[in-house]
Motif scaffolding. Structure first.
Motif, PDB file in Angstrom:
ATOM      1  N   VAL A 269       0.850  -1.188   0.000  1.00  0.00           N
ATOM      2  CA  VAL A 269       0.000   0.000   0.000  1.00  0.00           C
ATOM      3  C   VAL A 269       0.882   1.234   0.000  1.00  0.00           C
ATOM      4  CG1 VAL A 269      -1.682   1.354   1.302  1.00  0.00           C
ATOM      5  CG2 VAL A 269      -1.890  -1.138   1.215  1.00  0.00           C
ATOM      6  N   GLY A 270       0.588   2.160  -0.883  1.00  0.00           N
ATOM      7  CA  GLY A 270       1.242   3.456  -0.882  1.00  0.00           C
ATOM      8  C   GLY A 270       0.194   4.549  -0.875  1.00  0.00           C
ATOM      9  N   VAL A 271       0.429   5.607  -0.102  1.00  0.00           N
ATOM     10  CA  VAL A 271      -0.499   6.732  -0.044  1.00  0.00           C
ATOM     11  C   VAL A 271       0.130   7.900  -0.777  1.00  0.00           C
ATOM     12  CG1 VAL A 271      -1.775   8.316   1.430  1.00  0.00           C
ATOM     13  CG2 VAL A 271      -1.502   5.927   2.121  1.00  0.00           C
ATOM     14  N   ARG A 272      -0.482   8.275  -1.895  1.00  0.00           N
ATOM     15  CA  ARG A 272       0.063   9.331  -2.750  1.00  0.00           C
ATOM     16  C   ARG A 272      -0.508  10.693  -2.340  1.00  0.00           C
ATOM     17  NH1 ARG A 272      -1.035   5.350  -6.922  1.00  0.00           N
ATOM     18  NH2 ARG A 272      -3.195   5.657  -6.364  1.00  0.00           N
ATOM     19  N   PRO A 273       0.312  11.730  -2.210  1.00  0.00           N
ATOM     20  CA  PRO A 273      -0.184  13.063  -1.854  1.00  0.00           C
ATOM     21  C   PRO A 273      -0.770  13.778  -3.066  1.00  0.00           C
ATOM     22  CG  PRO A 273       2.182  13.141  -2.131  1.00  0.00           C
ATOM     23  CD  PRO A 273       1.776  11.695  -2.341  1.00  0.00           C
ATOM     24  N   ALA A 274      -1.935  14.386  -2.868  1.00  0.00           N
ATOM     25  CA  ALA A 274      -2.589  15.097  -3.970  1.00  0.00           C
ATOM     26  C   ALA A 274      -3.219  16.379  -3.464  1.00  0.00           C
ATOM     27  CB  ALA A 274      -3.647  14.211  -4.617  1.00  0.00           C
ATOM     28  N   PHE A 275      -3.123  17.417  -4.275  1.00  0.00           N
ATOM     29  CA  PHE A 275      -3.850  18.652  -4.021  1.00  0.00           C
ATOM     30  C   PHE A 275      -5.266  18.517  -4.597  1.00  0.00           C
ATOM     31  CE2 PHE A 275       0.554  20.305  -3.821  1.00  0.00           C
ATOM     32  CZ  PHE A 275       0.483  20.906  -2.573  1.00  0.00           C
ATOM     33  N   PRO A 276      -6.169  19.429  -4.278  1.00  0.00           N
ATOM     34  CA  PRO A 276      -7.557  19.298  -4.746  1.00  0.00           C
ATOM     35  C   PRO A 276      -7.698  19.150  -6.258  1.00  0.00           C
ATOM     36  CG  PRO A 276      -7.460  20.921  -2.990  1.00  0.00           C
ATOM     37  CD  PRO A 276      -6.034  20.541  -3.298  1.00  0.00           C
ATOM     38  N   ASP A 277      -6.819  19.764  -7.042  1.00  0.00           N
ATOM     39  CA  ASP A 277      -6.925  19.671  -8.493  1.00  0.00           C
ATOM     40  C   ASP A 277      -6.079  18.548  -9.085  1.00  0.00           C
ATOM     41  OD1 ASP A 277      -4.406  20.690  -8.124  1.00  0.00           O
ATOM     42  OD2 ASP A 277      -4.719  22.530  -9.268  1.00  0.00           O
ATOM     43  N   ASN A 278      -5.437  17.755  -8.225  1.00  0.00           N
ATOM     44  CA  ASN A 278      -4.588  16.627  -8.648  1.00  0.00           C
ATOM     45  C   ASN A 278      -3.374  17.052  -9.450  1.00  0.00           C
ATOM     46  OD1 ASN A 278      -6.288  14.795  -7.363  1.00  0.00           O
ATOM     47  ND2 ASN A 278      -7.493  14.413  -9.211  1.00  0.00           N
ATOM     48  N   LEU A 279      -2.981  18.312  -9.360  1.00  0.00           N
ATOM     49  CA  LEU A 279      -1.794  18.809 -10.050  1.00  0.00           C
ATOM     50  C   LEU A 279      -0.702  19.113  -9.032  1.00  0.00           C
ATOM     51  CD1 LEU A 279      -3.362  21.176 -12.731  1.00  0.00           C
ATOM     52  CD2 LEU A 279      -2.361  18.907 -13.091  1.00  0.00           C
ATOM     53  N   PRO A 280       0.554  18.981  -9.433  1.00  0.00           N
ATOM     54  CA  PRO A 280       1.657  19.195  -8.494  1.00  0.00           C
ATOM     55  C   PRO A 280       1.896  20.674  -8.231  1.00  0.00           C
ATOM     56  CG  PRO A 280       2.527  18.755 -10.661  1.00  0.00           C
ATOM     57  CD  PRO A 280       1.034  18.581 -10.765  1.00  0.00           C
ATOM     58  N   ARG A 281       2.668  20.946  -7.192  1.00  0.00           N
ATOM     59  CA  ARG A 281       2.993  22.314  -6.820  1.00  0.00           C
ATOM     60  C   ARG A 281       4.472  22.421  -6.461  1.00  0.00           C
ATOM     61  NH1 ARG A 281      -1.680  22.678  -7.977  1.00  0.00           N
ATOM     62  NH2 ARG A 281      -3.351  23.878  -6.994  1.00  0.00           N
ATOM     63  N   ILE A 282       5.046  23.562  -6.801  1.00  0.00           N
ATOM     64  CA  ILE A 282       6.334  23.992  -6.267  1.00  0.00           C
ATOM     65  C   ILE A 282       6.059  25.321  -5.581  1.00  0.00           C
ATOM     66  CG2 ILE A 282       8.691  24.720  -6.782  1.00  0.00           C
ATOM     67  CD1 ILE A 282       8.528  22.998  -9.316  1.00  0.00           C
ATOM     68  N   GLU A 283       6.320  25.383  -4.277  1.00  0.00           N
ATOM     69  CA  GLU A 283       6.011  26.590  -3.525  1.00  0.00           C
ATOM     70  C   GLU A 283       7.203  26.978  -2.666  1.00  0.00           C
ATOM     71  OE1 GLU A 283       1.204  26.300  -3.093  1.00  0.00           O
ATOM     72  OE2 GLU A 283       2.394  25.170  -1.639  1.00  0.00           O
ATOM     73  N   ALA A 284       7.476  28.283  -2.590  1.00  0.00           N
ATOM     74  CA  ALA A 284       8.616  28.797  -1.842  1.00  0.00           C
ATOM     75  C   ALA A 284       8.155  29.635  -0.669  1.00  0.00           C
ATOM     76  CB  ALA A 284       9.507  29.633  -2.763  1.00  0.00           C
ATOM     77  N   LEU A 285       8.774  29.418   0.476  1.00  0.00           N
ATOM     78  CA  LEU A 285       8.542  30.227   1.665  1.00  0.00           C
ATOM     79  C   LEU A 285       9.895  30.407   2.350  1.00  0.00           C
ATOM     80  CD1 LEU A 285       6.765  31.680   3.705  1.00  0.00           C
ATOM     81  CD2 LEU A 285       6.383  29.475   4.841  1.00  0.00           C
ATOM     82  N   GLY A 286      10.401  31.634   2.320  1.00  0.00           N
ATOM     83  CA  GLY A 286      11.707  31.878   2.890  1.00  0.00           C
ATOM     84  C   GLY A 286      12.772  31.091   2.146  1.00  0.00           C
ATOM     85  N   ASN A 287      13.571  30.333   2.900  1.00  0.00           N
ATOM     86  CA  ASN A 287      14.626  29.555   2.254  1.00  0.00           C
ATOM     87  C   ASN A 287      14.201  28.121   1.975  1.00  0.00           C
ATOM     88  OD1 ASN A 287      14.611  28.429   4.804  1.00  0.00           O
ATOM     89  ND2 ASN A 287      16.852  28.332   4.980  1.00  0.00           N
ATOM     90  N   THR A 288      12.892  27.839   2.068  1.00  0.00           N
ATOM     91  CA  THR A 288      12.370  26.495   1.809  1.00  0.00           C
ATOM     92  C   THR A 288      11.555  26.472   0.524  1.00  0.00           C
ATOM     93  OG1 THR A 288      12.288  25.918   4.152  1.00  0.00           O
ATOM     94  CG2 THR A 288      10.885  24.638   2.671  1.00  0.00           C
ATOM     95  N   VAL A 289      11.828  25.478  -0.304  1.00  0.00           N
ATOM     96  CA  VAL A 289      11.045  25.227  -1.508  1.00  0.00           C
ATOM     97  C   VAL A 289      10.400  23.852  -1.357  1.00  0.00           C
ATOM     98  CG1 VAL A 289      11.096  24.879  -4.015  1.00  0.00           C
ATOM     99  CG2 VAL A 289      12.516  26.651  -2.968  1.00  0.00           C
ATOM    100  N   ALA A 290       9.099  23.782  -1.536  1.00  0.00           N
ATOM    101  CA  ALA A 290       8.375  22.523  -1.377  1.00  0.00           C
ATOM    102  C   ALA A 290       7.938  21.989  -2.730  1.00  0.00           C
ATOM    103  CB  ALA A 290       7.154  22.714  -0.481  1.00  0.00           C
TER     104      ALA A 290
END
Length: 333
Positions: A269-290
């Motif tokens: 079993v694997g649990v895949r992370p998804a946003f509401p629109d099922n599209l990926p994100r790259i987001e920056a906050l300070g010195n962190t990029v997610a």
């Protein structure tokens, strides 16, 4: 630049490669004791952007069409470029037409050509779709090979490490998936089986369309086949359910009855992370990029997302819909 990559799934490993090749000193921190056990470990490894377009938005095709080339260049010999075959039982011919109408990059094949492509499926299906430009790899072999390549490049790995207690880096790249603190994420539970049989041979991933339970079978080494996968809105990491086991096995036997006598090597079993629109994100906050929200497209989208994250940090432009800055600030290297 000293970069800490948090997470050693496919997103973290590809990000580590993209930053290391740009000259950064990269460290990867992973809470698990090794590479195994995360969602990437239970992935199908299909590099199939045209097939995925059947249920995904156009950006998945746009981001994923070069994935096979990336993996092939970084890990020569890991990618099999044999395309994808999509079939359906005669009673489900409408499903095949629907799939064709929602995708591109395919051509229709008849019973005779199916027999040439996959001799063990001869006489079982009258019509199908061949996506010749698609490819596949074994996720576990690819992750191990990429880990070894990164280590040879000087990337440091710290397994069994809580990255929250690691400091002294110029940038942090958060690739922790469902472990990330983000209430927008939802879990998509995918259950899979690995079967072993000497009585079936396949050269490429085969997707069997069914109006209730579509299935894919991906050939692996040593007569193994990865059979998957369910898509259940759940963050539960519990074992495969009896219902899913029966449905996966039933669909596999519908593809070829010899799977009824196959050994069940593994159920995972694997649990895949998804946003509401099922599209990926790259987001920056300070010195962190997610990097997050790869959904069911981890190995397909990770190379493009890793490249965009590196370009974000090193000050290049990229598609705004996938790179977002929190508090209106972009932080460059």
């Amino acid at each position: 630049m000293r970069v800490l990559v948090k997470g050693a799934g496919v997103a973290g490993l590809t990000a580590a490669f993209e930053f290391a090749t740009r000259g950064a000193a990269v460290t990867v921190a992973e809470t698990r004791p090794g590479l195994d056990g995360n969602a990437s470990w239970f992935a199908g490894g299909m590099l199939a952007p045209w097939c995925e377009r059947e249920s995904a938005e156009q950006p998945v095709l746009d981001l994923g069409r070069d994935a096979a080339g990336w993996w092939d260049a970084v890990l020569p010999g890991q990618v099999t470029r044999a395309g994808t075959l999509v079939v359906a039982a005669p009673r489900d011919a409408g499903e095949l037409d629907r799939f064709a109408s929602r995708t591109s990059g395919h051509r229709r094949v008849d019973e005779d050509e199916i027999a040439i492509l996959e001799p063990d499926l001869a006489g079982r299906f009258r019509r199908g779709l061949l996506f010749p430009d698609e490819a596949h790899l074994d996720p576990r072999q690819a992750m191990a090979a990429l880990h070894d390549k990164l280590a040879a490049m000087g990337v440091e790995f710290h397994f069994g490490t809580d990255a929250r207690h690691v400091s002294g880096f110029d940038r942090q790249i958060d690739c922790t998936g469902m472990a990330a603190v983000d209430d927008r994420l939802r879990g998509i539970r995918g259950e899979m089986l690995i079967l072993r049989t000497l009585d079936v041979s396949l050269s490429r991933p085969v997707r069997l369309l069914h109006p209730r339970f579509p299935l894919y079978v991906v050939p692996r080494t040593y007569h193994n086949f990865m059979v998957g996968a369910t898509m259940i809105e759940s963050q539960s990491t519990g074992r495969v359910t009896a219902r899913s086991m029966m449905e996966l096995l039933s669909a596999a036997c519908a593809l070829h009855p010899a799977f009824a006598e196959a050994e069940i090597v593994e159920a995972g079993v694997g649990v895949r992370p998804a946003f509401p629109d099922n599209l990926p994100r790259i987001e920056a906050l300070g010195n962190t990029v997610a990097i997050n929200g790869l959904y069911r497209h981890g190995f397909l989208l990770a190379p493009a997302m890793a490249r965009q994250a590196a370009e974000l940090v090193f000050g290049h432009d990229k598609p705004a819909e996938f790179a977002h800055e929190s508090d209106g600030q972009r932080r460059s290297a």
